[in-house]
Motif scaffolding. Structure first.
Motif, PDB file in Angstrom:
ATOM      1  N   HIS A   1     -31.970 -89.630 -24.233  1.00 41.94           N
ATOM      2  CA  HIS A   1     -32.513 -90.614 -25.144  1.00 41.94           C
ATOM      3  C   HIS A   1     -33.319 -91.735 -24.983  1.00 41.94           C
ATOM      4  O   HIS A   1     -34.513 -92.141 -25.474  1.00 41.94           O
TER       5      HIS A   1
ATOM      6  N   ASP B   1     -36.020 -93.540 -33.990  1.00 43.26           N
ATOM      7  CA  ASP B   1     -35.464 -92.290 -33.623  1.00 43.26           C
ATOM      8  C   ASP B   1     -36.534 -91.246 -33.876  1.00 43.26           C
ATOM      9  O   ASP B   1     -36.656 -91.101 -35.163  1.00 43.26           O
TER      10      ASP B   1
ATOM     11  N   HIS C   1     -37.223 -92.849 -25.540  1.00 43.84           N
ATOM     12  CA  HIS C   1     -37.936 -94.382 -26.151  1.00 43.84           C
ATOM     13  C   HIS C   1     -38.750 -94.874 -25.196  1.00 43.84           C
ATOM     14  O   HIS C   1     -39.846 -95.464 -25.492  1.00 43.84           O
TER      15      HIS C   1
ATOM     16  N   SER D   1     -32.622-101.284 -29.500  1.00 44.49           N
ATOM     17  CA  SER D   1     -32.266-100.240 -30.713  1.00 44.49           C
ATOM     18  C   SER D   1     -30.827-100.632 -31.018  1.00 44.49           C
ATOM     19  O   SER D   1     -30.429-101.928 -30.832  1.00 44.49           O
TER      20      SER D   1
HETATM   21 ZN    ZN Z   1     -32.860 -94.595 -30.272  1.00 45.22          ZN
END
Ligand code: ZN
Ligand code: KG4
Length: 354
Positions: free
Chosen positions: A119, A320, A123, A144
């Motif tokens: 993940h 996201d 980003h 985040s």
């Molecule tokens: Zn995130």
């Protein structure tokens, strides 16, 4: 199996690591053919934060329609795809399992490779979607709800000031320059907003409340200012709580603006110092907190003043989404080939750092 570097790649990507159910179709790592995000924010707002069990159930219900919409909007059929990707970690284990199980099932039944994506690497690749000419090395401020990382993104083998290779033709490496030692920046926004009774998610709520407030009204502390590239936000949160208890009638706009200023100031000051130290060509923003206008404006300002390129993805690409997972998946597929179908999700997956 590795994919030839010049092949046209069309990836269906799925993101379900937290409370957004998202699917996207991405071509060659930077053409977003579609990006669909179904937010569960309203479902969790009642509880003041993400409830993991409710999140996984909602992903189960939403994912099929979201994937269909992403395929329809992109105008592609399974036969047009090169791979199916999903976020494999870090994140909530139940939520990750829904996306990864679905992606593996699509990949297996359509006879396509599966790609498990980190993940955070997603980003980091979000900026490439809107600026394929992004030059390396660049300093990335990844902020985040779960992470606050200052990273030097560089071509493999590129040392700090060698001027190396531009673009993403070569393998990309991530060097950790600094990270939070306690709360993440987004977590600080969420906790302070909760204390101030502004609801969830806290970042946008504080940003709205700060409009018209005076950023210099309260001199909140800048955690770890002047000492290296690590961050600390828990003292700032405590300081806001103490201030409100001592000044219950303080204008909320001033408190919100001063808190926001303290977070932005420390993030941007450290990013600027880091860029100078590694000889970066640019500063790049990523993660949900990068949707914050004050932060975006301040990064643009220091980039203009110091001659750095500012890579600031659109707000939709900061929070996201699955397009960023598709971008990272194209890169990983070319570099490493497919992920095994028996690969497990990892809620604590770390970035591959050099
Ligand atoms: Zn995130
Ligand atoms: O990257 P993200 O969508 O999810 C992960 O944590 O991976 O980031 C969510 C975080 C939350 O803490 C939210 O409050 C924060 O990003 N956020 C913001 C803004 N929009 C979202 N923080 C400050 N200002 C905003 N406009």
């Amino acid at each position: 199996m590795t994919v030839p570097v010049n092949a046209t790649l069309r990836v269906l990507a799925i993101e379900t690591s937290c409370d957004e159910t998202a699917a996207a179709v991405v071509g060659d790592g930077h053409h977003v053919l579609s990006s669909v995000v179904s937010s569960q924010t309203d479902i969790h707002a009642t509880f003041g934060g993400v409830v993991p069990e409710i999140a996984s159930r909602a992903h189960l219900e939403l994912l099929g329609p979201v994937v269909k919409e992403a395929m329809d909007r992109a105008g592609v059929a399974p036969g047009d795809l090169s791979a199916v990707a999903a976020t494999i970690g870090p994140g909530l284990i139940g939520s990750l399992l829904v996306g990864v199980s679905a992606a593996k099932a699509y990949a297996w039944s359509w006879g396509l490779p599966f790609v498990g994506v980190n993940h955070m690497e997603g980003h980091l690749h979000a900026a490439f979607l809107e600026d394929p000419a992004l030059s390396l090395p660049t300093v990335v401020l990844l902020v985040s709800g779960g992470h606050t990382l200052l990273i030097c993104m560089q071509a493999a083998g590129q040392t700090a000031r060698d001027g190396g290779v531009d673009g993403r033709g070569d393998e990309v490496e991530y060097r950790l320059l600094g990270q939070t030692i306690d709360d993440a920046a987004g977590e600080a926004f969420d906790k302070v907003a909760r204390f101030l009774g502004m609801g969830y998610p806290g970042g946008p709520a504080i940003e709205r409340a700060a409009i018209g407030g005076r950023p210099e009204a309260v001199a909140f502390p800048r955690g770890l200012a002047g000492s290296g590239f690590d961050f600390s936000f828990s003292g700032l949160k405590t300081s806001v709580i103490r201030y409100m208890r001592a000044n219950p009638d303080a204008p909320l706009a001033d408190v919100a603006a001063s808190f926001q200023e303290a977070v932005v100031d420390v993030l941007v000051t450290k990013a600027q110092k880091a860029a100078a130290e590694v000889g970066a060509k640019g500063i790049c923003l990523g993660g949900g907190v990068a949707a914050n206008t004050a932060l975006r404006e301040r990064v643009k300002q220091i980039c203009t003043q110091n001659g750095y390129a500012a890579f600031i993805p659109s707000r939709a690409m900061c929070t996201d989404n699955a397009a960023m997972i598709g971008a990272a998946a194209c890169y990983r597929l070319k570099a490493d080939g497919p992920t095994r179908l028996d690969a497990a999700v990892d809620p604590n997956l770390r970035l591959p750092l050099v």
